[in-house]
Design an enzyme around this catalytic site. Sequence first.
Site, PDB file in Angstrom:
ATOM      1  N   HIS A 171     -16.153 -11.445  34.816  1.00 48.13           N
ATOM      2  CA  HIS A 171     -15.471 -12.024  35.972  1.00 48.13           C
ATOM      3  C   HIS A 171     -13.957 -11.864  35.853  1.00 48.13           C
ATOM      4  O   HIS A 171     -13.436 -11.585  34.772  1.00 48.13           O
ATOM      5  CB  HIS A 171     -15.807 -13.517  36.050  1.00 48.13           C
ATOM      6  N   ASN A 206     -17.418 -14.169  47.071  1.00 45.19           N
ATOM      7  CA  ASN A 206     -16.183 -13.375  47.181  1.00 45.19           C
ATOM      8  C   ASN A 206     -15.908 -13.088  48.655  1.00 45.19           C
ATOM      9  O   ASN A 206     -14.766 -13.169  49.110  1.00 45.19           O
ATOM     10  CB  ASN A 206     -16.298 -12.031  46.445  1.00 45.19           C
ATOM     11  N   THR A 252       0.981  -0.188   8.877  1.00 46.83           N
ATOM     12  CA  THR A 252       1.607  -0.542  10.158  1.00 46.83           C
ATOM     13  C   THR A 252       0.535  -0.743  11.222  1.00 46.83           C
ATOM     14  O   THR A 252       0.605  -1.664  12.042  1.00 46.83           O
ATOM     15  CB  THR A 252       2.596   0.558  10.581  1.00 46.83           C
ATOM     16  N   ARG A 256     -15.650  -6.057  36.560  1.00 45.61           N
ATOM     17  CA  ARG A 256     -16.110  -7.278  37.237  1.00 45.61           C
ATOM     18  C   ARG A 256     -17.464  -6.971  37.857  1.00 45.61           C
ATOM     19  O   ARG A 256     -17.817  -5.807  38.081  1.00 45.61           O
ATOM     20  CB  ARG A 256     -15.139  -7.692  38.347  1.00 45.61           C
ATOM     21  N   HIS A 257     -18.218  -7.988  38.177  1.00 44.34           N
ATOM     22  CA  HIS A 257     -19.474  -7.835  38.918  1.00 44.34           C
ATOM     23  C   HIS A 257     -19.188  -7.209  40.285  1.00 44.34           C
ATOM     24  O   HIS A 257     -18.038  -7.222  40.747  1.00 44.34           O
ATOM     25  CB  HIS A 257     -20.101  -9.215  39.117  1.00 44.34           C
ATOM     26  N   ARG A 264     -24.313 -13.017  39.560  1.00 46.44           N
ATOM     27  CA  ARG A 264     -23.616 -11.870  40.115  1.00 46.44           C
ATOM     28  C   ARG A 264     -23.361 -10.777  39.059  1.00 46.44           C
ATOM     29  O   ARG A 264     -23.313  -9.601  39.400  1.00 46.44           O
ATOM     30  CB  ARG A 264     -22.319 -12.282  40.815  1.00 46.44           C
ATOM     31  N   ALA A 286     -11.182 -13.893  35.770  1.00 47.10           N
ATOM     32  CA  ALA A 286     -10.345 -14.589  34.780  1.00 47.10           C
ATOM     33  C   ALA A 286     -10.711 -14.161  33.355  1.00 47.10           C
ATOM     34  O   ALA A 286      -9.836 -13.920  32.521  1.00 47.10           O
ATOM     35  CB  ALA A 286     -10.511 -16.101  34.934  1.00 47.10           C
ATOM     36  N   GLY A 318       0.828  -1.218   0.000  1.00 46.59           N
ATOM     37  CA  GLY A 318       0.000   0.000   0.000  1.00 46.59           C
ATOM     38  C   GLY A 318       0.850   1.250   0.000  1.00 46.59           C
ATOM     39  O   GLY A 318       2.033   1.224   0.362  1.00 46.59           O
ATOM     40  N   GLU A 323     -17.491 -17.112  34.245  1.00 42.67           N
ATOM     41  CA  GLU A 323     -16.158 -17.216  34.855  1.00 42.67           C
ATOM     42  C   GLU A 323     -15.492 -18.547  34.501  1.00 42.67           C
ATOM     43  O   GLU A 323     -16.175 -19.523  34.157  1.00 42.67           O
ATOM     44  CB  GLU A 323     -16.284 -17.064  36.384  1.00 42.67           C
TER      45      GLU A 323
HETATM   46  N1  LIG Z   1      -7.419   0.372   6.526  1.00 43.98           N
HETATM   47  C1  LIG Z   1      -7.053   1.664   6.723  1.00 43.98           C
HETATM   48  N2  LIG Z   1      -7.254   2.594   5.752  1.00 43.98           N
HETATM   49  C2  LIG Z   1      -6.905   3.873   5.952  1.00 43.98           C
HETATM   50  N3  LIG Z   1      -6.372   4.350   7.072  1.00 43.98           N
HETATM   51  C3  LIG Z   1      -6.162   3.484   8.070  1.00 43.98           C
HETATM   52  C4  LIG Z   1      -6.483   2.098   7.955  1.00 43.98           C
HETATM   53  N4  LIG Z   1      -6.152   1.493   9.101  1.00 43.98           N
HETATM   54  C5  LIG Z   1      -5.631   2.418   9.906  1.00 43.98           C
HETATM   55  N5  LIG Z   1      -5.638   3.631   9.305  1.00 43.98           N
HETATM   56  C6  LIG Z   1      -5.187   4.918   9.823  1.00 43.98           C
HETATM   57  O1  LIG Z   1      -3.990   5.265   9.169  1.00 43.98           O
HETATM   58  C7  LIG Z   1      -3.112   5.911  10.081  1.00 43.98           C
HETATM   59  C8  LIG Z   1      -1.690   5.827   9.597  1.00 43.98           C
HETATM   60  O2  LIG Z   1      -1.405   4.487   9.512  1.00 43.98           O
HETATM   61  P1  LIG Z   1       0.017   3.799   9.308  1.00 43.98           P
HETATM   62  O3  LIG Z   1      -0.218   2.394   9.679  1.00 43.98           O
HETATM   63  O4  LIG Z   1       1.104   4.521   9.981  1.00 43.98           O
HETATM   64  O5  LIG Z   1       0.216   3.933   7.739  1.00 43.98           O
HETATM   65  P2  LIG Z   1       1.249   3.230   6.783  1.00 43.98           P
HETATM   66  O6  LIG Z   1       1.935   2.151   7.536  1.00 43.98           O
HETATM   67  O7  LIG Z   1       0.392   2.732   5.675  1.00 43.98           O
HETATM   68  O8  LIG Z   1       2.155   4.323   6.348  1.00 43.98           O
HETATM   69  C9  LIG Z   1      -3.396   5.192  11.372  1.00 43.98           C
HETATM   70  O9  LIG Z   1      -3.079   5.969  12.487  1.00 43.98           O
HETATM   71  C10 LIG Z   1      -4.872   4.920  11.299  1.00 43.98           C
HETATM   72  O10 LIG Z   1      -5.624   5.959  11.919  1.00 43.98           O
HETATM   73  O1  LIG Z   2      -7.600 -17.610  38.126  1.00 40.64           O
HETATM   74  P1  LIG Z   2      -7.780 -17.105  39.518  1.00 40.64           P
HETATM   75  O2  LIG Z   2      -6.696 -16.155  39.968  1.00 40.64           O
HETATM   76  O3  LIG Z   2      -8.014 -18.225  40.453  1.00 40.64           O
HETATM   77  O4  LIG Z   2      -9.087 -16.156  39.459  1.00 40.64           O
HETATM   78  C1  LIG Z   2     -10.337 -16.650  39.025  1.00 40.64           C
HETATM   79  C2  LIG Z   2     -11.277 -16.683  40.200  1.00 40.64           C
HETATM   80  O5  LIG Z   2     -11.751 -15.382  40.465  1.00 40.64           O
HETATM   81  C3  LIG Z   2     -13.087 -15.419  41.035  1.00 40.64           C
HETATM   82  C4  LIG Z   2     -13.072 -14.818  42.427  1.00 40.64           C
HETATM   83  O6  LIG Z   2     -12.165 -15.470  43.261  1.00 40.64           O
HETATM   84  O7  LIG Z   2     -13.864 -14.742  40.094  1.00 40.64           O
HETATM   85  P2  LIG Z   2     -15.211 -13.799  40.165  1.00 40.64           P
HETATM   86  O8  LIG Z   2     -15.517 -13.485  41.598  1.00 40.64           O
HETATM   87  O9  LIG Z   2     -14.842 -12.527  39.409  1.00 40.64           O
HETATM   88  O10 LIG Z   2     -16.287 -14.536  39.457  1.00 40.64           O
HETATM   89  C5  LIG Z   2     -13.440 -16.917  41.055  1.00 40.64           C
HETATM   90  O11 LIG Z   2     -14.793 -17.193  40.846  1.00 40.64           O
HETATM   91  C6  LIG Z   2     -12.540 -17.483  39.971  1.00 40.64           C
HETATM   92  O12 LIG Z   2     -12.324 -18.870  40.052  1.00 40.64           O
END
Ligand SMILES: Nc1ncnc2c1ncn2[C@@H]1O[C@H](COP(=O)(O)OP(=O)(O)O)[C@@H](O)[C@H]1O
Ligand SMILES: O=P(O)(O)OC[C@H]1O[C@@](CO)(OP(=O)(O)O)[C@@H](O)[C@@H]1O
Length: 743
Positions: free
Chosen positions: A695, A563, A355, A556-557, A608, A697, A348, A629
Site C-alpha cells: 500500500h 480508491n 565503506t 501498490r495493489h 486489494r 504508506a 580492514g 496499510e
Molecule cells: N563484507 C564484504 N566483503 C568483501 N567485499 C565486500 C563486502 N561488502 C561489500 N563488498 C564489496 O567491496 C567493494 C569495495 O568496497 P569498499 O567499501 O569500497 O572497500 P573498502 O572501503 O574496504 O576499501 C564493494 O563495492 C562491494 O561490492
Molecule cells: O499517508 P497518506 O498520504 O494519507 O496515504 C495513505 C493512504 O493511502 C491509501 C489510499 O488513499 O492507501 P492504499 O490505497 O494504497 O491502501 C489509504 O488507504 C491510506 O490511508
Amino acid sequence: MGTSSSKNLDSSSHGSGEEKDDHGGGQLYVSLKMENYNLKGDLVPHVYGSVPLVGSWDTSKALPMERESTSMWELSFVVPPNHETLDFKFLLKPKYNNVPCIEEEGSNRQFMGGKLQGVARLAVFKFNTEEMLEYQVFIKANRVSPFDLAASWRAYQENLEPSTVRGIPDVSINSLPEGVENGSSTSLDLDLEQYLVPAPPTSVVYAANLTETPRSLKRGGVFSNADVSIKDTSVSVDRPATIKEMEVVIPDPPKLFSPPGMVESKSVGTFSSLQKQDSYRGLYVDRGVGSPRLVKSASAHTLTSGGKTDSGAKNSMPAAAGAVAAAAVADQMLGPKEDMHLAIVLVGLPARGKTFTAAKLTRYLRWLGHDTKHFNVGKYRRLKHGTNQSADFFRGDNPEGMEARNEVAALAMDDMTAWMQEGGQVGIFDATNSTSERRNMLIKMAEGKCKIIFLETICNDRQIIERNIRLKIQQSPDYADEPDFEAGYQDFKRRLDNYEKMYEPVNEGSYIKMIDMVSGHGGQIQVNNISGYLPGRIVFFLVNTHLTPRPILLTRHGESRDNVRTRIGGDTPLSGNGELYAKKLTNFVEKRLKNERAASIWTSTLQRTILTANQIVGFPKIQWRALDEINAGVCDGMTYEEIKKNMPEEYESRKKDKLRYRYPRGESYLDVIQRLEPVIIELERQRAPVVVVSHQAVLRALYAYFADRPLQEIPHIEMPLHTIIEIQMGVTGVQEKRYKLMD
Ligand SMILES: Nc1ncnc2c1ncn2[C@@H]1O[C@H](COP(=O)(O)OP(=O)(O)O)[C@@H](O)[C@H]1O
Ligand SMILES: O=P(O)(O)OC[C@H]1O[C@@](CO)(OP(=O)(O)O)[C@@H](O)[C@@H]1O
C-alpha cells in the site's frame, strides 16, 4: 426499505418527517441513528425502552448501537405491530459494563401505533454541570410485511461484499495451469522496456547535506568550499549527484548478475557512478560520507525531538516510535554517559567492503530513527593531501606518510566525538584502522565520550577481492585523474601490499568480525563483548545482509473501489482498472522473473493486495500483516475532505507533522516504520527476487530505506498506482528502475 407499504417517520433534529398511514399491517422496522464526531472514552450509545427487545427499562439489557462510520452509530430492529406504544431512550455506557451509565436528558421518546410522537430533538447527555455531549438523531420507521422483510434480506445478501479472499491461507502457491511451463505462457510477448519510465532523481537536499565539508579541516584553513570542488572534483562534496553521473557499469560482466531487460539504471544507494564500460574512470558519489559539524544537516534536525540545546548538547531523542524510542529513553535515563553514543570503527584491508558496509549500516540506522553519521577518513586525506597520492604514501616505513594518515584520522575522530557531544548518537568511523597502535589512539580519543565497537571486514576469496579492486579503480576519486586503468590497478595492488605488511586483525575490546559474508551463505560473524540494544540490532542486521544480486519489485495493489471513491483505508476489492492492473502485473512478473529459479510474492492481508497478486502462478505467496496499510483508526473509511470538514483539528495536526501524527486509535508513519523492520531484515536476507504488493504508506516507508531518503520526506514520497519500482540489490549498492503498466 423501498416497499409500497413503507412508512417513513424520518425524525431528525432538523424536523420531523412525513408520515403515512398504515395500510399494510405487518411489522414495524425501526432504524435509529446517532451522530457525533466527538467520542467520550469508551462510552457507546445504547437504546433501552419499554419492550423486552430493548431491555424493559433495564439498563443492563439495553441494546448497544453499532458503529456505522467514524461518527455515526446505528441500530435497527423490528417490533411486532401489536405493541400499541413503544417508549425508549438513548443511553451512553461502556459496551460490556453498566457503569458509568448516562441517560439522555428529557422525556421518553415514543412510537404510538407505529408513529413517532412529539418533536424531533437532539440527544443530550450531561456528564456534570459543565460537560455535556449532543448527538444528532435520525429515526426511521417502516411498516413491512413479512414478505418485504424476506425480500430485503435477500437484497442485503446479494449486495453484501464479504471479503473475497477469505480462505486463502497465509502461505499459498497457485500451480500452473496444465500444459503451461513456468515462463512459457503464450501471453509473454510483452516488451518490458516499453513500460520503463524515468525514476525520480535522488533527493538534492539530502545528498548535499550528507557530504558536507569536514569541519576541522575547514576551520584549520586547509581549504575553502571553492577549493573543495577544485581539489576533489570527483567526490561530490558540494553538489548532488546528477542522474547522468549515476549511471553504473559493473566490471567483469560474466561473473556478475545482469537481469534480463536491464537498461539504464540509476543508483539510489551507496555507490554508483561509473561511466562507460570501457572507460575506466568514473565519478564517485560519496553518498552518506561526511563530517558535518559546522552546519546542521536537515537529517540531524529530523532525528531529534526538539533540537533544544543543553550547554551545547542537544536532547538526543530519536525521531522514532516503539522499541527504538523505548531503548533511547532507557539509555538516556540509566546508561553510563559514554554508552549514549556509539562509535562503530571499521577495520580492514583496502577493498574489503568497509565503506560499503558503513554506508549501508548508516542507512539502516537512520531509517530506524537513530541519529547516525558516517565519517570517512579517506575523504579527509584527499581534502588535506590531494587525490593523487601514490602507493608509497601508504608504506609503513614512510614516517611522513604515517604521520599524515594518523593526523587526518585524528581530525575525523575529533569531528565525530564533537558531533556526538552535540547529541549525535551513532558515529561510523570508516578507515582501515589496521594496526593496534591506530586503534589504541582512537580508544584514547573516545574515552568518556563514546563506546567503541570495532567492525572488521575480512574476505578470503581472491576472486571477490580482485573484483573489488577493479571496482575501486573505477569508483575511487584516488584514481579519477589516472587515465591508464592498468597503471591505477598496479598502484592499488602496491598500496594493498603495504597495508598487508602492517595489518593486525582486531583482538581487543568489543568487536564484530564479518568473515566472507558476501554471498549470504557459508560466511560467519564473530562477536566479542557485545551487549546492549543497539549493538545487538547492528549484529542482527549484519548477519542478514549480503551482496547476492537480486531484484525487489515494489508495487501498490491495483486501484481499489475505495480508491475510486477516494476513501482511505477500508478493505474493498479491486475496481475494473485495478483488475486490469492485476492481469498486467501477472504478465509482467511472469516475464520479468521467467529466468529465476526461485522468487516469492508478498502481499498484505487486505484483499486489494491479495486480489492483485491472485493470478500470479508458480511462485509462493505470503501474506504479511506487517504489510497492511497504515491504520487510519477512527478515520478509516472517510475521504480526506470528510476528515477536513468533520475533524479539522485532526486534519491540521496531520498536515503539520505527517511523520509523527498518529490517527486516533490508528498509526503514525513512525509506527509503520517500526513494524516494517522485520520486513526490511527479511528483504536483506532473501537471496531470490521478491515482489512486494502493498500500500501507499507502507511502500513509501520501504522505498525510503532503499533510496536512503530522510524520515521527514517519507510521508510525501510519490507512490503512484499501477507502477512497479524495481530495486536492484548488488555489488554496487542499490539501483532503481520504474515501470508504468497503465496510463
Ligand atoms: N563484507 C564484504 N566483503 C568483501 N567485499 C565486500 C563486502 N561488502 C561489500 N563488498 C564489496 O567491496 C567493494 C569495495 O568496497 P569498499 O567499501 O569500497 O572497500 P573498502 O572501503 O574496504 O576499501 C564493494 O563495492 C562491494 O561490492
Ligand atoms: O499517508 P497518506 O498520504 O494519507 O496515504 C495513505 C493512504 O493511502 C491509501 C489510499 O488513499 O492507501 P492504499 O490505497 O494504497 O491502501 C489509504 O488507504 C491510506 O490511508
